[in-house]
Structure formats: structure tokens, C-alpha cells
Design a protein around this motif. Structure first.
Motif, PDB file in Angstrom:
ATOM      1  N   PHE A   1      12.511  -0.891  -5.615  1.00 27.62           N
ATOM      2  CA  PHE A   1      13.109   0.416  -5.866  1.00 27.62           C
ATOM      3  C   PHE A   1      13.530   1.092  -4.559  1.00 27.62           C
ATOM      4  N   GLY A   2      13.620   0.338  -3.470  1.00 27.22           N
ATOM      5  CA  GLY A   2      14.020   0.917  -2.199  1.00 27.22           C
ATOM      6  C   GLY A   2      12.852   1.585  -1.489  1.00 27.22           C
ATOM      7  N   SER A   3      13.181   2.349  -0.433  1.00 25.97           N
ATOM      8  CA  SER A   3      12.115   2.997   0.331  1.00 25.97           C
ATOM      9  C   SER A   3      12.336   4.505   0.347  1.00 25.97           C
ATOM     10  N   ASP A   4      11.263   5.238   0.732  1.00 23.30           N
ATOM     11  CA  ASP A   4      11.346   6.693   0.651  1.00 23.30           C
ATOM     12  C   ASP A   4      11.720   7.303   1.996  1.00 23.30           C
ATOM     13  N   TYR A   5      11.499   8.613   2.166  1.00 25.89           N
ATOM     14  CA  TYR A   5      11.970   9.301   3.363  1.00 25.89           C
ATOM     15  C   TYR A   5      11.224   8.879   4.623  1.00 25.89           C
ATOM     16  N   LEU A   6      10.088   8.181   4.455  1.00 25.93           N
ATOM     17  CA  LEU A   6       9.384   7.668   5.627  1.00 25.93           C
ATOM     18  C   LEU A   6       9.503   6.155   5.735  1.00 25.93           C
ATOM     19  N   GLY A   7      10.166   5.557   4.754  1.00 25.27           N
ATOM     20  CA  GLY A   7      10.271   4.097   4.754  1.00 25.27           C
ATOM     21  C   GLY A   7       9.128   3.428   4.000  1.00 25.27           C
ATOM     22  N   ARG A   8       8.473   4.159   3.070  1.00 23.15           N
ATOM     23  CA  ARG A   8       7.399   3.550   2.273  1.00 23.15           C
ATOM     24  C   ARG A   8       7.990   2.973   0.978  1.00 23.15           C
ATOM     25  N   ASP A   9       7.253   2.037   0.357  1.00 19.73           N
ATOM     26  CA  ASP A   9       7.751   1.359  -0.836  1.00 19.73           C
ATOM     27  C   ASP A   9       7.685   2.302  -2.044  1.00 19.73           C
ATOM     28  N   ILE A  10       8.831   2.631  -2.609  1.00 17.86           N
ATOM     29  CA  ILE A  10       8.870   3.628  -3.678  1.00 17.86           C
ATOM     30  C   ILE A  10       8.344   3.045  -4.990  1.00 17.86           C
ATOM     31  N   PHE A  11       8.508   1.710  -5.196  1.00 21.44           N
ATOM     32  CA  PHE A  11       7.990   1.078  -6.415  1.00 21.44           C
ATOM     33  C   PHE A  11       6.481   1.270  -6.507  1.00 21.44           C
ATOM     34  N   SER A  12       5.800   0.979  -5.392  1.00 19.94           N
ATOM     35  CA  SER A  12       4.345   1.140  -5.385  1.00 19.94           C
ATOM     36  C   SER A  12       3.968   2.599  -5.595  1.00 19.94           C
ATOM     37  N   ARG A  13       4.731   3.492  -4.976  1.00 18.06           N
ATOM     38  CA  ARG A  13       4.398   4.913  -5.091  1.00 18.06           C
ATOM     39  C   ARG A  13       4.603   5.417  -6.524  1.00 18.06           C
ATOM     40  N   ILE A  14       5.602   4.887  -7.226  1.00 19.38           N
ATOM     41  CA  ILE A  14       5.799   5.299  -8.624  1.00 19.38           C
ATOM     42  C   ILE A  14       4.656   4.784  -9.493  1.00 19.38           C
ATOM     43  N   LEU A  15       4.250   3.510  -9.252  1.00 20.69           N
ATOM     44  CA  LEU A  15       3.145   2.965 -10.044  1.00 20.69           C
ATOM     45  C   LEU A  15       1.891   3.814  -9.847  1.00 20.69           C
ATOM     46  N   MET A  16       1.594   4.172  -8.587  1.00 14.07           N
ATOM     47  CA  MET A  16       0.407   4.986  -8.323  1.00 14.07           C
ATOM     48  C   MET A  16       0.599   6.408  -8.859  1.00 14.07           C
ATOM     49  N   GLY A  17       1.841   6.893  -8.784  1.00 11.25           N
ATOM     50  CA  GLY A  17       2.125   8.238  -9.279  1.00 11.25           C
ATOM     51  C   GLY A  17       1.829   8.377 -10.765  1.00 11.25           C
ATOM     52  N   ALA A  18       1.989   7.241 -11.502  1.00 12.16           N
ATOM     53  CA  ALA A  18       1.708   7.266 -12.940  1.00 12.16           C
ATOM     54  C   ALA A  18       0.275   7.733 -13.197  1.00 12.16           C
ATOM     55  N   ARG A  19      -0.650   7.336 -12.305  1.00 11.42           N
ATOM     56  CA  ARG A  19      -2.046   7.740 -12.494  1.00 11.42           C
ATOM     57  C   ARG A  19      -2.166   9.255 -12.512  1.00 11.42           C
ATOM     58  N   TYR A  20      -1.479   9.912 -11.573  1.00 12.03           N
ATOM     59  CA  TYR A  20      -1.607  11.377 -11.484  1.00 12.03           C
ATOM     60  C   TYR A  20      -0.880  12.051 -12.638  1.00 12.03           C
ATOM     61  N   THR A  21       0.361  11.643 -12.862  1.00  6.47           N
ATOM     62  CA  THR A  21       1.124  12.292 -13.936  1.00  6.47           C
ATOM     63  C   THR A  21       0.440  12.108 -15.285  1.00  6.47           C
TER      64      THR A  21
ATOM     65  N   SER B   1       0.852  -1.178   0.000  1.00  6.01           N
ATOM     66  CA  SER B   1       0.000   0.000   0.000  1.00  6.01           C
ATOM     67  C   SER B   1       0.892   1.233   0.000  1.00  6.01           C
ATOM     68  N   VAL B   2       0.402   2.299  -0.682  1.00  5.97           N
ATOM     69  CA  VAL B   2       1.283   3.459  -0.851  1.00  5.97           C
ATOM     70  C   VAL B   2       1.557   4.187   0.466  1.00  5.97           C
ATOM     71  N   GLY B   3       0.628   4.086   1.445  1.00  7.54           N
ATOM     72  CA  GLY B   3       0.824   4.841   2.682  1.00  7.54           C
ATOM     73  C   GLY B   3       1.552   4.040   3.751  1.00  7.54           C
ATOM     74  N   GLU B   4       1.670   2.728   3.508  1.00  8.56           N
ATOM     75  CA  GLU B   4       2.187   1.819   4.525  1.00  8.56           C
ATOM     76  C   GLU B   4       3.704   1.951   4.671  1.00  8.56           C
ATOM     77  N   ILE B   5       4.147   2.048   5.934  1.00  6.75           N
ATOM     78  CA  ILE B   5       5.593   2.100   6.166  1.00  6.75           C
ATOM     79  C   ILE B   5       6.108   0.678   6.265  1.00  6.75           C
ATOM     80  N   VAL B   6       6.932   0.292   5.295  1.00  3.45           N
ATOM     81  CA  VAL B   6       7.331  -1.111   5.190  1.00  3.45           C
ATOM     82  C   VAL B   6       8.801  -1.319   5.512  1.00  3.45           C
ATOM     83  N   ASP B   7       9.529  -0.215   5.658  1.00  3.94           N
ATOM     84  CA  ASP B   7      10.963  -0.343   5.894  1.00  3.94           C
ATOM     85  C   ASP B   7      11.288   0.392   7.188  1.00  3.94           C
ATOM     86  N   THR B   8      12.081  -0.219   8.027  1.00  2.00           N
ATOM     87  CA  THR B   8      12.441   0.457   9.279  1.00  2.00           C
ATOM     88  C   THR B   8      13.416   1.586   9.001  1.00  2.00           C
ATOM     89  N   ASP B   9      14.173   1.442   7.954  1.00  2.00           N
ATOM     90  CA  ASP B   9      15.121   2.473   7.583  1.00  2.00           C
ATOM     91  C   ASP B   9      14.451   3.426   6.570  1.00  2.00           C
TER      92      ASP B   9
END
Lengths: 553, 284, 316
Positions: free
Chosen positions: B65-85, B46-54
């Protein structure tokens, strides 16, 4: 004669099509040109005449390349030379006079600098000598103000002058052979006479050989010693000018010659004057461009106080040179351009001054057909849609009835029904012009205005279109107004001819009644039309005073 | 090179020729469209879920694709981001081109004062730099998604207008337009039946180009924090969120940029390598 | 002919003036659309209605919009840009130093990108169809297709993170030597140069290719002119107008580019000021910055238009 100046052997040129396929556009051509001899390459567009001429310079236009054979000029094979070796011969051994000098002169450089550029590139003489030579060439080509014309820019001199200046540019390097690429095609006939005379004088004087590329047999007859007839990249027939003109063997050559001698009007003479009925009466018509001042006068009047009369079932020709206002007149009658003064009566009723103020039926009765079918037919629509629209628009036809009528129209203009789904880009020039004409017929008009409709066509095709118009007139009882710069076309079909000059009617002539025109301009114009007789140019005597008065070359 | 030739039932030969670059570009675009349509079913987390401790975690088997500044899955966020862009850009470009082309054709055919007025006004709007225009309008009307679509559309209407008008003016000088006018045809027919078919090809290519501009502008606005607002995030917003990872070279900041580049470069390459229609008369 | 040229130039200038009026209209009313009442925003939600009404009167907010617009335009002409809402400082003071900073950045970028782009564009056109040309073409397409912030982030990643040659942020007040200058300006200038040059290369190449395809260049070839003569004597003089035109147009692209570049590198220029003003909704500041950008852009595209007129040899 030991060796020929030019020997072309088994020349092959290939071109790459849009789809990337290679097609041979010159197929195994061989020809010779002797020292000082002028050979004409004759053929319709796409026959490969310009391509062959260009190979003498070792040059093939973009997308084309020389794939076989040899082109020996003065003993040197241009095909096997490197590009830099070729450039040494260009301008010095072989020179080129382009079809459109207006496009071939660099707009940013003075004429003199461009004329003497050949001398500068090849280090032939000093700039001062080159200039002096250029001025003497200008004089030899009877250019006005030879001392100062070189200091002008190309856009400051006329088309006829530019064409002669291009010849000066070719002559400056004292080449052995000059390629003339349709150098008079874009010129008016009266100007053409001057330019042809100049070309003939300099080539004879300097003993230069030439290749004269043209589609006009009569022009070629004046200047060439020999003629080569080409079609689809192959030589059909070659021989001396007199032999080709008098004793052509090849059917295509005969067809060309026949097209050149149009049959005179063959219709029964009008018996009763009483049956004459005026279809169109134009009275004191003035048309112009530009905003009108308060007085209602146009800024530039293209047609001034023009009157004419056309009887039902008759044809009227309007001839004159470019800029004389003949097309403007046709456009005003059709309602495309609003008139400024005078009136147009059609079928006894006065027409509105612009198309907008005419009824749909009035618009339907007068149709206009333009010169360039390429721009007159919407390239994005099929023939069926092009012909179908006026049927729906004027006659409310739909479905099967419309389809059937489209078939009839194609029959009328002698086109196969199979082309109905094609687009204009997939048709030949003659086919396009027939579709263009069929669209006018679809409206079922009484009067068709033909604006230079054969000028863009090859001679043979044009003759066939004229024949078609005659046939249709007989079948459908139409009237034509024929706008042309070409006297032979107008003579072939018209009962009466109006000569126009600078927006005004100069003379009205009925070819059937009297052959000789009386007005000096008409005489000048008629006498300037080249004849197939090779002696025509040499025996032609025109009053220099009149040429100056009426020509703007 | 691939070469496909279709022959229609009337026996006219129509061919299309496409090259490898164009086809691969088309493939990438198609892929992103599929992602935009089906992203909710494709995301591993899920895009909001924190999945990485780091935070700014590296690429791994679980987090591609690693995790973001909160530890969320960046792969999922890019896939969802495609919808907006893709979604916002596509909506905006459709509005801009429809309005611009309709106005452009009308102005060219009608001429006169309507043409002068429209051209003057839209050319004036065109002389406001697009990013600046975006900033000012976003400052005024805010960054809701409909507002963004409207803003982007308005910014690119003048360009589409100018392009379509220039093409239509050329078509309008053709003799077939004179013929149609003197037949008595009215404006709607002239526009729809005589002009449009002749400018459709270039207009579609222009639409693609304008789509690229809009994607870039939207990403730029989001990057400045003025575009798509949290909790939603388009690709530009993803770069902004994770810009803190730049000193570490985190995939979270690089990969969203690459996603934008893959889309825009593909569209540009497709336009430059469009399949060419073959109408080879010599074949007949 | 001269008369024709001057009338054409005057026409362009008039069009630019009309455009400026429409643009200022658009800028003013776009910002005037701002939801919420300015006085309320300034005084806060807790202010009394009387206080708000008083401020509204003092700020002439109750006047008709057209009157406020005219007053604003009048102010701009007198050099009175108004006062910032955010910190109550005259806007003229806020922008003075920053305007100079932005001009420095733009000037440096132009100095680097114009010679670079012209060289690449013209050479690519001359060697049209070669591997070199294809490489330049593909590279420019690539650069045009990616957002500026991506070029900027890649530059930071390469020069500051991996190579550690340069600082990631630009701060203009610490320049003491040429070396400092290079360190501070390198990345913003490189980023901007990429975008500006790519545009310029494309347009320059197209202009030169077009003139190389003209019949008069073919004619010169058939007169035996060498390749260098074709290009230098025949093609370039005629392509000069379009080339200069493309330079002016590409430089206008700078204006969009600086907005991103100043933000990402924290460069104290006008664009950064404006982005900050947008986030604080500082109306007068946004309006002034927007007008500065529009005037600059308009100046460049008008210059491009006028150059195109002047360079037409037929009008000489």
C-alpha cells in the motif's frame, strides 16, 4: 336474463409467502352475478372472500396477483385490461366500500371533497352537480345534517356515519356494482341496523348489484339475494339465500349454520336456594381514568356505582356496546385498574383496590383471559414457557412435574401435546385462544374473567371454544364472568346477564326465567342482534326516539 | 440467492434466508475482525520501522500500500490500525448499548417519575451534537484510550436508551404484560423474560448502526487530532498523519479512508440485508 | 382543537428550555472537569503561589462551581461571553465574523441540498422498487456510512488534484466575483451537501412510502385516481409534516459536518475556531462555541417537533 353483469370464470390468484414461495390462494373460482343482484361471499378469515371481491376491480393487494381466469364485469374482462383502462372503470362501473371507512378516508381532505372525487376524476358532472347529488345521497343514507356534514373532516364524524359516507362515495359515480367489504363488522349492533337499512334502501332504489363480503350469515341474510360459501379459496356451496339457510348441503355450510344457533343452557335447574354461596360481590364500584382531583373523583368514570353478585359455580354475562365500561369493570375486578370507590368482596374477603395490594393467592384465584390472543401471548416464548410460568410462579412446580402438568393442561383445552414447543405465531387463531385459556387454568383459579374471548374468532371456532368452556366448568367447577357485545355468546353460557350502558347497570336478566328484557335500552340492544331470518330487518321496528337516545352513531 | 433450511429435532421447520449482499458484507466484517485479532502476526513490517527512503511512496511489490509521510509501511499500519478502530468502537458500543437498553427497558416498564426523569435527562444529552460532545469531553478528560471508550459510550447511551425505550413501551402495552403484572411478577422478570426477547432483534440491528456511528465519530476525532494519540494510530489518525500526501494522491491517505468505508458500509449493508427467519405456516 | 395545538407547542418549547438548561449545565461542568488549575495554566508553572492565588481570586475560581455556573449563564444572557484565555481578546469579538462565515456556509448548503434531496427522496418513493430507487437507496447508504473527511478528501483529490478546477483551501477574504465565490465555496458545500442530502433523502423517501401504503391511498386508487393524483393529492399533503420534519433533522446534521469541513478546508468559521480552542484548551471559548452549536441544534430539533405537531391533520 340474457347476460350476467359479472361473470367470473376459473379465477386463480397467487400470493407470495415470506419465504418467496408461490401459493395459490384462490383456486379456480367461477361465479355469476345478475343485474341488480346482491351476492354475499361468506367464509372465515383466509377463505379468500375479500381477494375474490377485489378482483372485480382488477385489483390484487400487495404480494398477490391474478394468475388465471377471467373476471368479466359488464362484458369487459378486468384481468386483461391495462392499469389505466382499469382506472376508468373503477368508481364508475365498479365501486368499493371498505371495511374500515375510518382508515379509508384521507385525514387531510374534507369529506365532501372525497365523496365527489370520483365525479371529478372521471369528469362525470360539474362540482356543483356532484355536491348536490352527494347531499341527496347523504339524505338517502339518513345521515344527520346532510347539508353540512360534507364540510367536516373524517375524524370529526362517528364510525357508523363514516361507513355510510363511504357508501355515498361509492354511489356517486352511479356504478353498476358495489363491493361491500365487511362494512358493518367494526360497528356496534344498534349502529349496524341503521347502516344495513341504509345500504339496503340505496341498492334497491338505484338498482345496483353488489358483492357483500362478510363472515356473518345473519347480516348477509338481510341484504343478499344469493350466498356463496368459501373455504380455503374454493367455493363450497352457492345458491339463493333462502336455499342456503334452509337447505344447506355442504357439511361446512351446515357447520356454519349450526355454530349460529347455539344450544341453550343445558344444566339442571338450581334446586336449593340455600346452597347458593356468593363468590364475588361487587358493591357500588366506581372506576375511571385520569388524575383524581382532591375529592377522589376520577377525571372520566368508565364504571359508575356498579354492583353485582356472582354465586359459586355460576356464570355471569355482562353485555353492552363499545365504550359502555364492561371491559373496565372486568379489569377492575382483576386488579389491573385501581378502583376509585366501592368494594370488591371475593370469597367473603375484601380485595385490595389494586393488584399491588392483593396477595399472590388472591391474584391466583381470579384470572382474566383477553380477547386478542395475539397480544395476550408473548410471541417470543414457546407454549411450554407460557404455560410453565404460572405453574412455577404460583405452585412452585419444576422439572418433570411441571412438564407433566403442561401436558395435562394442553389435554384439558383439547390441544395436541406436539404444540408445546411452538410459538404463538405458529398456531391458528383458535389454538392461540385455547393456549390463552390454558394459561389461566394453570393458576387453578376459582373465577375466570373472559373479556370478549370469542369475538376475534371465526364463527365455527368460537362455538367450539364456548363448548370447551362449558365442559371445563363441569370438570373443574369454575365460575365465569363473560364480557361480550355478542348476546348469543352470553346467552349460550350464562345464568344471569347484566346489560351495561354508559358505565351503568341498566338491567339484570336471567335468560332461563324470563326471555323478554324490560328496560328500553336492553330491548333495543337485543332486538338489534341480526337473526338468520331474511325478513328480520324488514320487519324490525325500533323506536326512532330510543335509537337517538341510546346510540352514539 | 442461497437458501438454507435447518430442521430441528422437534420437527419444527426453521429456515434462514440470506442474500448475496448480506453474505459478502458479513465476509468483509469477519475479515476485519480476524485482522484486528491477529494483526501482530500478519504485518510484513514493524509499524514504527522506516522501510522506504522516500515518503508517500507508491504501491509496490514490497510495500503493497506504499509508504507514509515518514517512509513507514502503510499496509502494516492499516492492519494494526484495525485493532484500535474496531477495538475501541466495539468496547464503546457494547457499553453504550448495554447501559442504554437496560435503562430503556427499566424506564418503560417502571414508568412514572423514574421514566420522566431519565427521559428528560438523556434526551437533553441527546440534543448535544455528537461531534461537539466529543470535542468538549475530550478537551476535558483527554484522549487516552479508556477515556475515548468512555466518552464514545456516554455519547451514544442516550440514543440506545431512546431506541430501546420506544420499543419497550410498545411491548409494554401488550396484553401479555398486563397478564404478567397481574400474576404478580416483579420488574426484573418483566424486563428479562417478557420484554427483552421481543426487542432483541431490533436492538441488535441498532447496535450495528450505532457501531457505525461510533467508528465514524472516532475516526472524525482522530482526524481532528483529538482521538487516538501517537505512537498508536487508528484509521482516522492515519488519514490525518498523511493528509500532506493529498496533493500527490498518495495511497497513504486514500487507503485508510477506504478501510473505514469498507467496514462501515459492510455493517450497514449487513443490517439492511439481515438473514430473514422464515416461519412459514403453510409449510407445516 | 386549536387550544390543544397551542398547548402542545408550548409544551415543546418548555421542553426545549429545560433541555437548554441541562445542556448548558453539561457543557459547563464537562469543561470545568479539565484537569489542572486554570490559574496555573495561565501563569505557567514558574509563577509564585501568591500570584496564582491572586489570579484565582480575580477570576472567582475559588467560588463554588454552582455560583460560577450562574455567573457564566448570566453573562451569556447579557451578551458577555467572557475573555479568551489564549489571546485575552473578548470572545464576542472573536466569534462575530466567524459566526457569519459559518452561517453563510450552512445557508448555501441548505439552499443546494434541500431541493436536491426532496426531489430525489420523493421520486425514489414514487418509483419504489425500480432500478432508480435501488440506485438512490444504495448511494445514500454508502454516503451515510463514510466519514465526512473521506468525502472531503475525495473531493480535493478529484477537483483540486486531478482536475485542477478548484483550490484545495478555502479563504473567504479573496472573493471578488461570482467565480471566486464558486471556487471558494464549491468543495465545502459539496462535501456538506453529500452528507446532509443522504440523510434527508432517506427520511423523505421513508415518509412518502409510508403514506403511499395507507388504506386511503388504496381507496383513492380504487376510485380510479391516476398515479400522479394519488401522489400529489393524497400522499404528499399527508407526508408534508414528516418531510419538513426530516428537513429540520437533517439540517441539524450540518452542525456536526461543519466541524470536519471547516477544519479540512481551513475555512474561518465557528467550528474551526472551536477545534483550535480545544487544542489550546481555551476554556471560555470552548464553552461559548459549544453553546452556540447546542442552541442551533436544539432550535432545529424543536422546530422539527413543532412542525410534526402542526402538520397532524387530526389536530387542525
Amino acid at each position: 336474463m340474457t347476460r350476467n353483469l359479472v361473470e367470473i370464470r376459473n379465477l386463480k390468484v397467487e400470493a407470495t409467502t415470506d419465504s418467496g414461495r408461490q401459493i395459490e390462494i384462490i383456486k379456480d373460482v367461477s361465479l355469476d352475478i345478475a343485474e341488480g343482484e346482491i351476492v354475499a361471499l361468506i367464509g372465515e378469515s383466509g377463505s379468500g372472500k375479500t381477494t375474490i371481491a377485489m378482483t372485480l376491480l382488477g385489483y390484487a393487494r400487495q404480494g398477490c396477483r391474478i394468475t388465471g381466469g377471467e373476471v368479466r364485469v359488464d362484458g369487459i374482462d378486468m384481468v386483461s385490461l391495462s392499469e389505466s383502462e382499469r382506472s376508468h372503470l373503477r368508481g364508475t362501473t365498479v365501486a368499493y366500500v371498505p371495511q374500515s371507512a375510518a382508515a379509508a378516508f384521507n385525514p387531510a381532505i374534507t369529506i365532501m371533497d372525497q365523496v365527489i372525487e370520483v365525479a371529478r376524476i372521471h369528469g362525470l358532472m360539474t362540482a356543483g352537480e356532484a355536491r348536490a347529488k352527494a347531499i341527496s345521497l347523504f339524505r338517502g343514507l339518513s345521515l344527520p345534517e346532510p347539508e353540512t356534514i360534507g364540510s367536516r373532516y373524517p375524524h370529526q364524524v362517528s364510525g357508523g356515519q363514516l361507513q355510510r359516507l363511504a357508501a355515498a362515495m361509492a354511489l356517486i359515480g352511479q356504478p353498476k356494482i358495489i363491493i361491500f367489504d365487511e362494512p358493518t363488522t367494526a360497528l356496534d349492533v344498534t349502529t349496524q341496523v341503521e347502516v344495513l337499512r341504509a345500504f339496503k334502501a340505496v341498492t334497491t332504489q338505484h338498482q345496483i348489484a353488489g358483492v357483500y363480503v362478510s363472515h356473518d350469515l345473519a347480516v348477509v341474510a338481510q341484504i343478499a339475494d344469493g350466498i356463496v360459501v368459501l373455504r380455503n379459496g374454493e367455493i363450497q356451496e352457492a345458491g339463493s339465500t333462502s336455499k342456503i339457510l334452509e337447505d344447506a348441503r355442504h357439511p361446512y355450510t351446515r357447520e356454519l349454520l349450526a355454530a349460529f344457533r347455539p344450544k341453550a343452557q343445558e344444566r339442571p335447574p338450581e334446586s336449593e336456594e340455600a346452597t347458593k354461596q356468593a363468590l364475588l360481590l361487587v358493591n357500588e364500584l366506581t372506576v375511571g381514568y385520569g388524575s383524581r382531583a382532591g375529592s377522589g373523583e376520577p377525571l372520566v368514570s368508565a364504571v359508575k356505582s356498579m354492583s353485582l353478585r356472582l354465586d359459586r359455580g355460576r356464570n355471569l354475562g355482562i353485555i353492552g356496546e363499545s365504550g359502555c365500561g364492561k371491559s373496565t369493570l372486568a379489569r377492575a375486578i382483576a386488579g389491573i385498574l385501581p378502583t376509585h370507590a366501592g368494594d370488591i368482596m371475593f370469597n367473603g374477603l375484601e380485595l385490595g383496590r389494586a393488584g399491588r395490594s392483593r396477595t399472590r393467592d388472591e391474584l391466583r384465584q381470579i384470572q382474566i383471559v383477553f380477547q386478542h390472543a395475539d397480544t395476550a401471548l408473548n410471541p417470543a416464548k414457546s407454549v411450554e414457557d407460557i404455560l410453565g410460568r404460572p405453574l412455577t410462579f404460583y405452585h412452585g412446580m419444576k422439572g418433570k412435574a411441571r412438564d407433566a402438568r403442561i401436558g395435562e393442561l394442553l389435554d384439558l383445552v383439547r390441544l395436541p401435546k406436539s404444540i408445546r414447543h411452538r410459538r404463538p405465531g405458529e398456531l391458528s387463531g383458535g389454538q392461540k385462544q385455547r393456549v390463552n385459556f390454558a394459561r389461566a387454568l394453570a393458576a387453578e383459579p376459582t373465577l375466570i374473567l373472559c373479556d370478549e374471548i370469542t369475538s376475534a374468532l371465526d364463527t365455527v371456532v368460537a362455538a367450539a371454544v364456548i363448548q370447551l368452556l362449558k365442559d371445563l366448568q363441569r370438570e373443574l367447577g369454575l365460575s365465569y364472568i363473560f364480557i361480550s357485545h355478542d348476546l348469543s355468546v352470553v346467552q349460550a353460557i350464562c345464568d344471569e346477564i347484566i346489560v351495561m350502558h354508559r358505565g351503568q347497570k341498566v338491567e339484570e336478566i336471567a335468560p332461563a326465567r324470563l326471555k323478554a328484557p324490560e328496560h328500553p335500552y336492553s330491548r333495543l340492544l337485543f332486538s338489534s342482534v341480526p337473526k338468520l331470518d331474511p325478513a328480520w330487518l324488514d320487519t324490525l321496528h325500533q323506536d326512532a326516539e330510543q335509537v337517538r337516545t341510546y346510540c352514539h352513531n | 440467492m442461497t437458501n438454507s433450511t435447518l430442521s430441528d429435532r422437534r420437527g419444527i421447520r426453521l429456515g434462514y434466508r440470506a442474500n448475496l449482499v448480506g453474505l459478502s458484507a458479513l465476509g468483509v466484517i469477519f475479515l476485519w475482525v480476524v485482522v484486528a485479532l491477529f494483526a501482530p502476526h500478519m504485518i510484513p513490517h514493524s509499524v514504527g520501522e522506516i522501510v522506504d527512503t522516500d515518503y508517500f511512496g507508491p504501491m509496490s511489490r514490497d510495500l503493497w500500500f506504499g509508504s507514509d509521510y515518514l517512509g513507514r509501511d502503510i499496509f502494516s499500519r492499516i492492519l494494526m490500525g484495525a485493532r484500535y478502530t474496531l477495538g475501541i468502537s466495539l468496547a464503546a458500543v457494547s457499553i453504550a448499548c448495554f447501559a442504554g437498553v437496560a435503562l430503556g427497558m427499566t424506564a418503560a416498564v417502571a414508568g412514572g417519575w423514574l421514566d420522566t426523569l431519565l427521559s428528560r435527562f438523556l434526551d437533553a444529552l441527546n440534543s448535544i451534537p455528537s461531534k461537539l460532545f466529543g470535542l468538549v469531553v475530550v478537551a476535558a478528560v483527554g484522549s487516552s484510550i479508556p477515556a475515548l471508550i468512555g466518552t464514545l459510550a456516554v455519547i451514544y447511551i442516550p440514543g440506545a436508551y431512546r431506541f430501546a425505550r420506544a420499543l419497550s413501551v410498545n411491548v409494554n402495552t401488550m396484553d401479555f404484560m398486563v397478564v404478567a403484572r397481574i400474576r404478580g411478577e416483579r420488574l426484573p422478570y418483566l424486563i428479562a423474560s417478557e420484554i427483552l426477547p421481543n426487542i432483541l432483534g431490533p436492538v441488535l440491528a441498532d447496535l450495528g448502526l450505532r457501531f457505525v456511528f461510533i467508528v465514524l465519530l472516532l475516526s472524525g476525532l482522530s482526524f481532528l487530532g483529538l482521538g487516538v494519540q501517537p505512537p498508536y494510530a487508528d484509521w482516522g489518525a492515519l488519514v490525518r498523519e498523511n493528509i500532506g500526501g493529498l496533493p500527490f494522491g498518495a495511497p497513504a491517505v486514500i487507503l485508510p479512508s477506504l478501510a473505514i468505508a469498507s467496514l462501515t458500509i459492510s455493517v450497514n449493508l449487513l443490517i439492511d440485508n439481515l438473514p430473514t427467519r422464515i416461519r412459514d405456516r403453510s409449510v407445516e | 382543537m386549536r387550544k390543544q395545538v397551542s398547548s402542545l407547542v408550548i409544551r415543546r418549547l418548555l421542553i426545549a428550555l429545560i433541555t437548554l438548561v441541562i445542556v448548558s449545565f453539561a457543557v459547563f461542568f464537562a469543561t470545568a472537569l479539565l484537569p489542572g488549575d486554570t490559574a496555573t495554566i495561565l501563569l505557567g508553572q514558574s509563577a509564585t503561589p501568591e500570584a496564582i492565588e491572586g489570579l484565582r481570586n480575580a477570576m472567582h475560581l475559588n467560588d463554588p462551581a454552582i455560583l460560577r455556573f450562574l455567573r457564566w449563564i448570566g453573562g451569556l444572557f447579557r451578551g458577555d461571553f467572557g475573555t479568551s484565555y489564549a489571546n485575552n481578546v473578548p470572545i464576542a469579538d472573536l466569534i462575530r465574523g466567524r459566526f457569519a462565515n459559518t452561517m453563510k456556509l450552512a445557508g448555501l448548503t441548505a439552499a443546494v441540498s434541500v431541493p436536491l434531496a426532496l426531489t430525489l427522496g420523493i421520486t425514489a418513493a414514487i418509483w419504489r422498487g425500480t432500478l432508480y430507487d435501488r440506485f438512490v437507496t444504495v448511494a445514500t447508504i454508502g454516503i451515510i456510512s463514510v466519514p465526512e473527511f473521506m468525502i472531503a478528501t475525495l473531493a480535493v483529490l478529484l477537483f483540486a488534484v486531478y482536475l485542477r478546477w478548484l483550490p484545495a483551501l478555502s479563504l473567504t477574504n479573496e472573493i471578488k466575483s461570482f467565480h471566486d465565490l464558486l471556487r471558494v465555496y464549491a468543495m465545502p458545500v459539496v462535501t456538506l451537501t453529500f452528507g446532509v442530502s443522504a440523510q434527508m433523502i432517506r427520511m423523505t423517501r421513508a415518509a412518502v412510502v409510508e403514506t403511499l401504503n395507507t388504506p386511503y391511498v388504496e381507496m383513492a386508487l380504487l376510485k380510479g385516481a391516476s398515479r400522479s393524483r394519488l401522489v400529489l393529492k393524497h400522499a404528499l399533503p399527508n407526508a408534508l409534516g414528516p418531510i419538513v420534519n426530516s428537513v429540520a433533522l437533517s439540517l441539524s446534521y450540518l452542525l456536526g459536518g461543519v466541524i470536519i469541513v471547516e477544519t479540512i478546508f481551513n475555512y474561518p468559521g465557528i467550528a474551526k475556531l472551536m477545534v483550535d480552542a480545544v487544542s489550546t484548551r481555551d476554556l471560555p471559548l470552548i464553552q461559548t462555541c459549544a453553546m452556540i452549536f447546542c442552541v442551533g441544534y436544539l432550535f432545529l430539533i424543536t422546530a422539527a417537533d413543532i412542525i410534526a405537531v402542526l402538520s397532524n391533520p387530526r389536530l387542525r
